[in-house]
Design a protein around this motif. Structure first.
Motif, PDB file in Angstrom:
ATOM      1  N   THR A  75       4.493   9.527   2.973  1.00 35.92           N
ATOM      2  CA  THR A  75       4.993   9.464   1.597  1.00 35.92           C
ATOM      3  C   THR A  75       5.198  10.844   0.981  1.00 35.92           C
TER       4      THR A  75
ATOM      5  N   ASP B 284      -0.395   9.402   3.633  1.00 36.77           N
ATOM      6  CA  ASP B 284      -0.179  10.657   2.895  1.00 36.77           C
ATOM      7  C   ASP B 284       0.989  11.445   3.481  1.00 36.77           C
TER       8      ASP B 284
ATOM      9  N   ALA C 179       1.326   4.124  -2.971  1.00 34.64           N
ATOM     10  CA  ALA C 179       1.108   5.559  -2.767  1.00 34.64           C
ATOM     11  C   ALA C 179       2.281   6.361  -3.317  1.00 34.64           C
TER      12      ALA C 179
ATOM     13  N   LYS D  99       2.319   9.055  -6.635  1.00 35.13           N
ATOM     14  CA  LYS D  99       2.834  10.427  -6.541  1.00 35.13           C
ATOM     15  C   LYS D  99       3.937  10.664  -7.564  1.00 35.13           C
TER      16      LYS D  99
ATOM     17  N   GLU E  28       0.821  -1.204   0.000  1.00 34.51           N
ATOM     18  CA  GLU E  28       0.000   0.000   0.000  1.00 34.51           C
ATOM     19  C   GLU E  28       0.862   1.263   0.000  1.00 34.51           C
TER      20      GLU E  28
END
Length: 587
Positions: free
Chosen positions: A459, A456, A410, A414, A406
């Motif tokens: 990362t 969020d 992420a 990005k 996961e």
């Protein structure tokens, strides 16, 4: 080599002493007002009471005694009695060049030790989940920091391989495949070398058995009986156990490897079993063990205890051993094999009582040398945004491989938003950055504290995160690569004096590295490494934005800049190595 604060403090201790004051008043610290000065000495304030003299008078005496000193560019006494200190750029440059040429950034360890770090603790047959994250990555970092300081460090996964889960698997396997020779009481041949289940089947067996045991008392009783038979050496069940260890071991090594976590020893509770008889012999000979309600216990309470501590149960009334028994047998084993100076355990902070009991029994029984340190690093939980232990979206326990996937996803998303690389390279690099995000997000918190797992935030390429640290390293690599492309070499470059404020601040930050690493090793505190490399990254980026490095026309200055940022890269790469991750070549 001596740390920067030690050198500064030595000068002020000498100055206080020359003025007739106690040298201890000369301790120097980092200024809490960086807008006014870099360092500060507050000894005159304490000296006022000792010598019945105004602190500003003492401070003025000391400043005069320091006099013209090449170490400092500025030393001033300010009311009511503080001494503000700034360092000379030339002195700083000389100190950094000495650090650069020293082994391991000038860190020192006069007495290398043998240290065992017990930091895995996974149960065989069960997949790793989010609860296994913290002991793995905190333990790996502690091990690396201790090893960097010159110690012989042995990391032991210490698997849970001797409990009820083995009996559950045996009984579930029997119900699924009753025709296997392990369940034929008349079978007398050799048992198969190939496991009786695939890795996929194996992944289903324990969860199914665990659910069944919660709802079926008869099944649970059979599993308990099978566990006892296995522990007592029943050959067919011991053969199944060996298959479990093989298949589970391969899976665990793969998953720990994905976290860049590696153990020197793959031992488990079963390895302590041969030492249990000797353990009880020692306890009995010393008169430490006695019966209580059918169980065997050892009293651990001391008069100075502020709260009541129950005795340590070392054998249940039904004759079964406990985790405490296994841990004590393991301590005996480690003493015989390694005679460690220190044993460090990574386990949930809620196990504090367990380790207090085990450590006290070990000391009372003389299982370790009197000077051997037994340390429990108790860690907090990984929580979701609701403040409760982190779960999957449907409320289940998050598997560790799913968590890693996961966070990698992420990072990948990005990076694809501002893509500068092909998707294949993005996928490869996103795994490197994802691991940094995961580990830094955890390690930047003090071990004992719970924290919110925020993908969020973790990362993000900005702020106090792993990706930000990596981006800083990659930026430095890019500058150095461009410098080399111009036909230059970074060999034998020296950091030079400066009047550039951003450069001076960067130099001061680099100079802290050896002290920070030594303190992190002493305090078993990876979060101190995180805090430091974040500050260092900020200092570099301020320097980068305020200084034209590659277009500097003065070659001496340019070489000094390159030497400085090259050392910044070295320190940052050392930091992330100690935390257990690495930087890509580009992002």
């Amino acid at each position: 080599m001596k740390k920067l604060l030690e050198l500064i403090t030595k000068e002020f201790e000498s100055a206080f002493e020359r003025c007739g004051y106690d040298a201890k008043l000369g301790k120097v610290g980092i200024s809490n007002r960086p807008d006014l000065c870099q360092y500060q000495c507050n000894g005159a304030m304490a000296g006022a009471k000792l010598y019945h003299k105004a602190p500003i008078m003492i401070a003025n005496d000391v400043v005069e005694a320091v006099g013209e000193n090449s170490m400092f560019s500025y030393v001033e006494a300010v009311k009511p009695g503080f001494i503000n200190i700034n360092l000379n750029g030339g002195f700083l440059a000389e100190y950094l060049n000495q650090m650069k040429s020293s082994e391991k950034l000038g860190t020192e360890n006069d007495k290398p030790e043998t240290i065992v770090v017990d930091y895995g603790g996974a149960n065989v047959a069960k997949p790793l989940h989010v609860g296994h994250l913290r002991p793995a990555i905190i333990g790996e970092s502690v091990k690396r920091i201790k090893k960097y300081m010159g110690n012989q460090v042995i990391g032991d996964v210490h698997l849970g391989d001797w409990g009820l889960q083995i009996g559950l698997i045996i009984m579930e396997l029997k119900e699924r495949k009753p025709e296997l020779v392990y369940f034929d009481e008349n079978y007398t041949g050799n048992y198969p070398s190939e496991p009786p289940f695939t890795i996929d089947e194996f992944a289903e067996i324990y969860p199914a058995a665990n659910v069944k045991a919660k709802n079926d008392e008869t099944f649970k009783a059979k599993a308990q009986e099978a566990t006892v038979k296995f522990q007592n050496g029943y050959p067919p069940y011991k053969a199944i156990w060996k298959h479990i260890m093989t298949v589970s071991g391969e899976d665990l090594k793969k998953n720990y490897g994905n976290l860049n976590v590696h153990f020197e020893l793959w031992k488990g509770e079963s390895d302590a079993k041969p030492y249990i008889p000797e353990l009880f012999e020692i306890l009995e000979n010393k008169g430490l063990v006695h019966e209580s309600q059918g169980a065997l216990v050892v009293d651990i309470a001391k008069e100075e205890d502020k709260k009541e501590l129950p005795p340590c149960i070392v054998r249940k009334a039904d004759g079964a051993d406990l985790y405490a028994t296994s841990d004590l047998g393991t301590i005996l084993q480690r003493q015989k094999d390694y005679a460690p100076d220190e044993i460090i355990y990574l386990a949930d902070k809620r196990q504090e009582l367990h380790f207090t009991q085990v450590f006290r029994v070990a000391r009372r029984a003389g299982l370790v040398n009197p000077q051997t340190r037994l340390i429990h690093i108790g860690f907090g939980t990984v929580n979701g945004e609701d403040g409760k232990p982190f779960k999957t979206r449907d409320g289940g326990v998050m598997q560790l491989d799913a968590l890693v996937s996961e966070i990698n996803g992420a990072v990948y998303d990005k990076m694809m938003e501002n893509r500068t690389m092909e998707p294949e390279e993005v996928e490869k690099v996103s795994k490197i950055i994802g691991l940094a995000a995961l580990k830094y997000g955890d390690l930047s918190n003090q071990a004992a504290k719970d924290y919110i797992f925020d993908i969020d935030k973790f990362t993000s390429f900005e702020g106090n995160t792993g990706p930000y640290i990596l981006y800083t390293i990659v930026r430095i690599k890019s500058i150095i690569d461009k410098y080399k492309e111009q036909g230059n070499s970074t060999e034998n470059l020296l950091i030079t004096d400066t009047e550039n404020e951003e450069q001076l601040q960067l130099m001061i930050e680099i100079a802290k590295a050896n002290e920070v690493i030594e303190n992190a090793a002493k305090e078993l505190a990876p979060h101190k490494i995180c805090s430091y490399i974040y500050d260092l990254s900020n200092a570099f980026n301020r320097f980068y934005h305020g200084t034209k490095i590659l277009v500097e026309e003065d070659e001496v200055k340019k070489k000094g800049y390159i030497a400085l940022i090259d050392m910044t890269k070295t320190v940052l790469e050392t930091g992330i190595h100690l935390l257990g991750f690495e930087a890509p070549d580009r992002m």
